[in-house]
Design a protein around this motif. Structure first.
Motif, short mmCIF file in Angstrom:
data_model
loop_
_atom_site.label_atom_id
_atom_site.label_comp_id
_atom_site.label_asym_id
_atom_site.label_seq_id
_atom_site.Cartn_x
_atom_site.Cartn_y
_atom_site.Cartn_z
N TYR B 32 0.85 -1.18 0.00
CA TYR B 32 0.00 0.00 0.00
C TYR B 32 0.89 1.24 0.00
O TYR B 32 2.06 1.18 0.34
CB TYR B 32 -0.89 0.02 1.24
CG TYR B 32 -2.13 -0.82 1.10
CD1 TYR B 32 -2.04 -2.22 1.15
CD2 TYR B 32 -3.38 -0.25 0.93
CE1 TYR B 32 -3.18 -3.00 1.03
CE2 TYR B 32 -4.51 -1.03 0.80
CZ TYR B 32 -4.41 -2.39 0.84
OH TYR B 32 -5.52 -3.16 0.72
N TYR B 36 1.89 10.85 4.87
CA TYR B 36 1.88 11.45 6.21
C TYR B 36 2.19 12.93 6.10
O TYR B 36 2.86 13.38 5.17
CB TYR B 36 2.92 10.78 7.11
CG TYR B 36 2.59 9.35 7.48
CD1 TYR B 36 2.90 8.31 6.62
CD2 TYR B 36 1.97 9.06 8.69
CE1 TYR B 36 2.58 7.01 6.94
CE2 TYR B 36 1.66 7.75 9.03
CZ TYR B 36 1.96 6.74 8.14
OH TYR B 36 1.65 5.45 8.47
N GLN B 49 -4.27 6.67 2.61
CA GLN B 49 -3.62 5.45 2.16
C GLN B 49 -4.40 4.85 1.00
O GLN B 49 -5.64 4.92 0.99
CB GLN B 49 -3.53 4.44 3.31
CG GLN B 49 -2.79 3.16 2.99
CD GLN B 49 -2.78 2.21 4.19
OE1 GLN B 49 -3.78 1.61 4.56
NE2 GLN B 49 -1.61 2.09 4.81
N TYR B 87 5.18 13.23 3.54
CA TYR B 87 5.97 12.04 3.26
C TYR B 87 5.12 10.99 2.56
O TYR B 87 3.99 10.70 2.97
CB TYR B 87 6.50 11.42 4.56
CG TYR B 87 7.49 12.25 5.31
CD1 TYR B 87 7.09 13.09 6.34
CD2 TYR B 87 8.85 12.20 5.00
CE1 TYR B 87 8.00 13.85 7.04
CE2 TYR B 87 9.77 12.95 5.70
CZ TYR B 87 9.33 13.78 6.71
OH TYR B 87 10.25 14.54 7.41
N PRO B 91 6.18 0.39 1.95
CA PRO B 91 6.93 -0.58 2.73
C PRO B 91 8.15 -1.08 1.98
O PRO B 91 8.13 -1.27 0.78
CB PRO B 91 5.93 -1.71 2.94
CG PRO B 91 4.61 -1.07 2.83
CD PRO B 91 4.78 0.02 1.81
N ASP B 94 10.30 -5.65 5.26
CA ASP B 94 9.46 -5.68 6.46
C ASP B 94 9.63 -4.41 7.27
O ASP B 94 9.28 -4.36 8.43
CB ASP B 94 9.84 -6.89 7.31
CG ASP B 94 8.74 -7.26 8.28
OD1 ASP B 94 9.06 -7.74 9.38
OD2 ASP B 94 7.56 -7.05 7.96
N MET B 95 10.17 -3.38 6.66
CA MET B 95 10.41 -2.14 7.38
C MET B 95 9.59 -1.02 6.76
O MET B 95 9.07 -1.15 5.67
CB MET B 95 11.88 -1.76 7.34
CG MET B 95 12.80 -2.78 7.96
SD MET B 95 14.46 -2.12 8.15
CE MET B 95 14.94 -1.95 6.45
N LEU B 96 9.48 0.05 7.46
CA LEU B 96 8.79 1.24 6.96
C LEU B 96 9.81 2.36 6.90
O LEU B 96 10.16 2.94 7.92
CB LEU B 96 7.62 1.60 7.85
CG LEU B 96 6.43 0.64 7.74
CD1 LEU B 96 5.39 0.95 8.79
CD2 LEU B 96 5.81 0.72 6.36
N THR B 97 10.28 2.65 5.72
CA THR B 97 11.34 3.63 5.53
C THR B 97 10.78 4.90 4.91
O THR B 97 10.18 4.85 3.85
CB THR B 97 12.45 3.06 4.61
OG1 THR B 97 12.94 1.86 5.19
CG2 THR B 97 13.58 4.05 4.47
N PHE B 98 10.98 6.02 5.59
CA PHE B 98 10.53 7.31 5.07
C PHE B 98 11.60 7.89 4.16
O PHE B 98 12.78 7.79 4.42
CB PHE B 98 10.31 8.29 6.23
CG PHE B 98 9.03 8.06 6.97
CD1 PHE B 98 8.92 7.03 7.88
CD2 PHE B 98 7.94 8.89 6.78
CE1 PHE B 98 7.74 6.82 8.57
CE2 PHE B 98 6.77 8.69 7.47
CZ PHE B 98 6.67 7.65 8.36
N GLY B 99 11.18 8.52 3.09
CA GLY B 99 12.09 9.29 2.26
C GLY B 99 12.28 10.68 2.87
O GLY B 99 11.95 10.91 4.03
#
Lengths: 114, 108
Positions: B32, B36, B49, B87, B91, B94-99
């Motif tokens: 998805y 934010y 989302q 932002y 995904p 298994d991580m959530l990485t913000f640019g």
């Protein structure tokens, strides 16, 4: 009140000292995360946890230690603080059992290492 | 890894529609796309989302083309209070990485 809370809000420490930042959530969310945000930059993932007693490294884990003995708490420890760890630290939790869902963030801890 | 790319900054005026595009070329089939908003001295908060096509809520709309390699956040009739960093989050394993986010400045 329900939600995700971080403490302390502000912390000043000295190089070499151990510092622990606290994070507590009341939703029983499975996933919890620690991010750092340096001035004028985006968020970088330090560590995350999929459940109690399960933790894993993010992008920038060096110099940090986490634990998750209880679902609701996810403390972050700087074992020997360095000036480069001066930053704002955000804790977050995810409402889903799968990572990818909506994140709820705390208000942050502003840490200064002198 | 599903890396994201957004413009660093954008300027707009009150009352205008703002569109912020995020590219995510390596998005996985099950991913998805989440947006934010972050105000100074606060943690990010969820805006919207989506998975495909169009999603709309009381705050924004999210447009996702068929190939899902990009997404566009649309803010209708922005006000000064919409000045923030936005932002796009996809995904990564298994991580959530913000640019780095997009810094939106709304002017009077």
């Amino acid at each position: 009140d329900a939600g995700i809370t971080q403490s302390p809000r502000y912390k000043i420490t000295e190089t070499g000292r151990q510092v622990t930042l606290m994070c507590h959530q009341t939703w029983s969310h499975s996933y919890m995360f620690w991010y750092r945000q340096d001035l004028g930059h985006g968020l970088r993932l330090i560590y995350y946890s999929a459940a109690a007693d399960i933790t894993d490294k993010g992008e920038v884990p060096d110099g940090y230690v986490v634990s998750r003995s209880k679902t609701e708490n996810f403390p972050l420890t700087l074992e020997s603080a360095t000036r480069s760890q001066t930053s704002v630290y955000f804790c977050a939790s995810s409402e889903s059992d799968r990572v990818v869902e909506k994140l709820f963030f705390g208000s942050g801890t502003q840490l200064s290492v002198l | 890894l599903a890396k994201t790319t957004q413009p660093i900054s954008m300027d707009s005026y009150e009352g205008q529609e703002v569109n912020i595009t995020c590219s995510h070329n390596n998005i996985a089939t099950n991913d998805y796309i989440t947006w934010y908003q972050q105000f100074p001295s606060q943690g990010p908060r969820f805006i919207i989302q989506g998975y495909k096509t169009k999603v709309t809520n009381e705050v924004a709309s999210l447009f996702i083309p068929a190939d899902r390699k990009s997404s566009t956040l649309s803010l209708p009739r922005v006000s000064l209070s919409d000045t923030a960093v936005y932002y796009c989050l996809v995904p990564s394993s298994d991580m959530l990485t913000f640019g780095g986010g997009t810094r939106l400045m709304v002017k009077p």
